[in-house]
Design a protein around this motif. Structure first.
Motif, PDB file in Angstrom:
ATOM      1  N   LYS A  73       0.867  -1.172   0.000  1.00 28.60           N
ATOM      2  CA  LYS A  73       0.000   0.000   0.000  1.00 28.60           C
ATOM      3  C   LYS A  73       0.905   1.223   0.000  1.00 28.60           C
ATOM      4  O   LYS A  73       1.760   1.376   0.875  1.00 28.60           O
ATOM      5  N   ASN A 169     -10.218   6.802  11.969  1.00 26.56           N
ATOM      6  CA  ASN A 169      -8.880   6.414  11.516  1.00 26.56           C
ATOM      7  C   ASN A 169      -7.794   7.420  11.885  1.00 26.56           C
ATOM      8  O   ASN A 169      -6.731   7.040  12.378  1.00 26.56           O
ATOM      9  N   ARG A 173      -4.764   6.428  14.472  1.00 32.99           N
ATOM     10  CA  ARG A 173      -3.380   6.429  14.006  1.00 32.99           C
ATOM     11  C   ARG A 173      -2.541   7.421  14.811  1.00 32.99           C
ATOM     12  O   ARG A 173      -1.406   7.144  15.205  1.00 32.99           O
ATOM     13  N   LYS A 199      -9.648   1.084  10.367  1.00 40.31           N
ATOM     14  CA  LYS A 199      -9.107   0.003   9.548  1.00 40.31           C
ATOM     15  C   LYS A 199      -8.695  -1.202  10.392  1.00 40.31           C
ATOM     16  O   LYS A 199      -8.220  -1.061  11.518  1.00 40.31           O
ATOM     17  N   TYR A 200      -8.894  -2.372   9.786  1.00 37.70           N
ATOM     18  CA  TYR A 200      -8.761  -3.632  10.528  1.00 37.70           C
ATOM     19  C   TYR A 200      -7.364  -3.863  11.079  1.00 37.70           C
ATOM     20  O   TYR A 200      -7.189  -4.608  12.054  1.00 37.70           O
ATOM     21  N   TRP A 201      -6.345  -3.248  10.498  1.00 34.02           N
ATOM     22  CA  TRP A 201      -4.988  -3.449  11.017  1.00 34.02           C
ATOM     23  C   TRP A 201      -4.609  -2.388  12.059  1.00 34.02           C
ATOM     24  O   TRP A 201      -3.570  -2.469  12.666  1.00 34.02           O
ATOM     25  N   ILE A 202      -5.477  -1.396  12.250  1.00 39.03           N
ATOM     26  CA  ILE A 202      -5.226  -0.344  13.235  1.00 39.03           C
ATOM     27  C   ILE A 202      -6.053  -0.553  14.503  1.00 39.03           C
ATOM     28  O   ILE A 202      -5.551  -0.400  15.625  1.00 39.03           O
ATOM     29  N   ARG A 203      -7.322  -0.910  14.337  1.00 38.51           N
ATOM     30  CA  ARG A 203      -8.248  -0.969  15.469  1.00 38.51           C
ATOM     31  C   ARG A 203      -7.804  -1.930  16.576  1.00 38.51           C
ATOM     32  O   ARG A 203      -7.811  -1.556  17.766  1.00 38.51           O
ATOM     33  N   ASP A 205      -4.855  -2.939  17.422  1.00 39.88           N
ATOM     34  CA  ASP A 205      -3.682  -2.345  18.065  1.00 39.88           C
ATOM     35  C   ASP A 205      -4.109  -1.280  19.068  1.00 39.88           C
ATOM     36  O   ASP A 205      -3.669  -1.257  20.221  1.00 39.88           O
TER      37      ASP A 205
END
Length: 338
Positions: A73, A169, A173, A199-203, A205
């Motif tokens: 990305k 988001n 972040r 986003k699924y890779w942030i939440r 965490d």
């Protein structure tokens, strides 16, 4: 003597969708000028340092130009380089740092009025996005110098108390980066939880850092006042005073409705204040004036992105050239709003 038409089309907004519109127009033999009150792809310049796009490269491409990147990305910096190279490769006529103040004339013979003069054209495409106008809190102290609605990077906040307002988001972040840069982040969230849209890779965490107690969060809470040293909030348990050397009010953004009104574009009386336009042709209430990209959604800023808004360029350019409009992929068909 009749008025000389300087350009067939004026595109207002030099973001990815605006550039795509100019490219498609030029490829159909029409002349185009791209105006922007700021820099080329100004909104991306405003993104956080090294921000990762949510889309893969092929979904961000315009004009058929490949988007080479070593990342799955692309990063903000990749996008800045890519869109600059595309604009130069297509020899687009750019007039940057030139604010548009109005629109005069009649269909087929418009004059776009700017702070530097007037540009004659037959058609206008408005692709101004929404990132330039924050959703303000409207609380005392919001205009203090240590309060901002845009997050760039965390490094200046090491060993500092920082309050982040919001739970989507950008806020997620920012909180994570601030924590890892040695700051003490505290989040103030109007709702009862971190947004499911994160986003699924942030939440996960973020939720884990909250569970550990490393990021403090106040849910169902609202900001009452900001002072030079604190953020005063109302929580379910009563008022709280949070130390804050810096405040990030990341509460979202919306289109510049005043600018649209200055052009003569009306909005619908729906919850999204949707700018008036035909969902199929993208033509507004002003004949020959079109919308492209995120601005089409009004307050529904999650409806159109680069990856689907770029197709507006093909629809509009085909119409201006008298061609049959290309059929959009089904997943990109606009939602009909009542």
């Amino acid at each position: 003597m009749s008025e000389i038409i300087a350009f067939d089309v004026v595109v207002i907004g030099a973001g990815p969708v605006g550039l795509a519109c100019a490219i498609e127009v030029q490829r159909r033999g029409l002349t185009a000028c791209v105006l922007d009150k700021g820099a080329l792809v100004n909104s991306i310049i405003g993104y956080p340092t090294n921000m990762e796009f949510f889309s893969t490269p092929e979904l961000l491409e315009i004009g058929g130009h490949p988007f080479p990147t070593s990342h799955y990305k692309p990063l903000r910096e990749d996008g800045l380089d890519y869109y600059r190279r595309v604009a130069f490769a297509e020899n687009l006529h750019l007039r940057l740092y030139e604010r548009v103040t109005g629109l005069e004339g009649e269909p087929g013979s418009y004059q776009v009025v700017t702070e530097k003069g007037r540009i004659s054209c037959r058609y206008v495409i408005v692709a101004t996005g929404f990132y330039d106008v924050p959703n303000y809190l409207h609380v005392p102290g919001e205009d203090l110098p240590h309060v901002t609605h845009y997050y760039k990077e965390p490094y200046a906040h090491t060993d500092q108390d920082v309050v982040i307002i919001g739970a989507k988001n950008s806020s997620a972040r920012a909180a994570l980066q601030l924590l890892r840069a040695g700051a003490r982040p505290v989040m103030v969230v109007r709702g009862e939880a971190i947004s499911e849209s994160v986003k699924y890779w942030i939440r996960p965490d973020l939720l884990n850092r909250i569970k550990e107690g490393r990021i403090k969060v106040f849910f169902n809470s609202s900001v009452q006042r900001i002072t030079p040293e604190t953020v005063e909030i109302q929580t379910p348990a009563g008022p709280q005073s949070l130390l804050a050397s810096y405040v990030y009010a990341l509460t979202g953004y919306h289109p510049d409705f005043r600018f649209l009104a200055a052009l003569g574009i009306t909005c619908q009386p729906d919850a999204a204040q949707t700018p008036t336009h035909d969902a199929d042709t993208l033509e507004t209430n002003l004949p020959g004036v079109y919308l492209a990209g995120t601005v089409c959604g009004g307050l529904n800023t999650s409806r159109w992105f680069i990856e689907n808004g770029r197709y507006h360029a093909q629809v509009i350019a085909a119409r201006l050239a008298g061609e049959a409009a290309p059929e959009l992929p089904e997943v990109l068909q606009p939602v009909q709003l009542s």
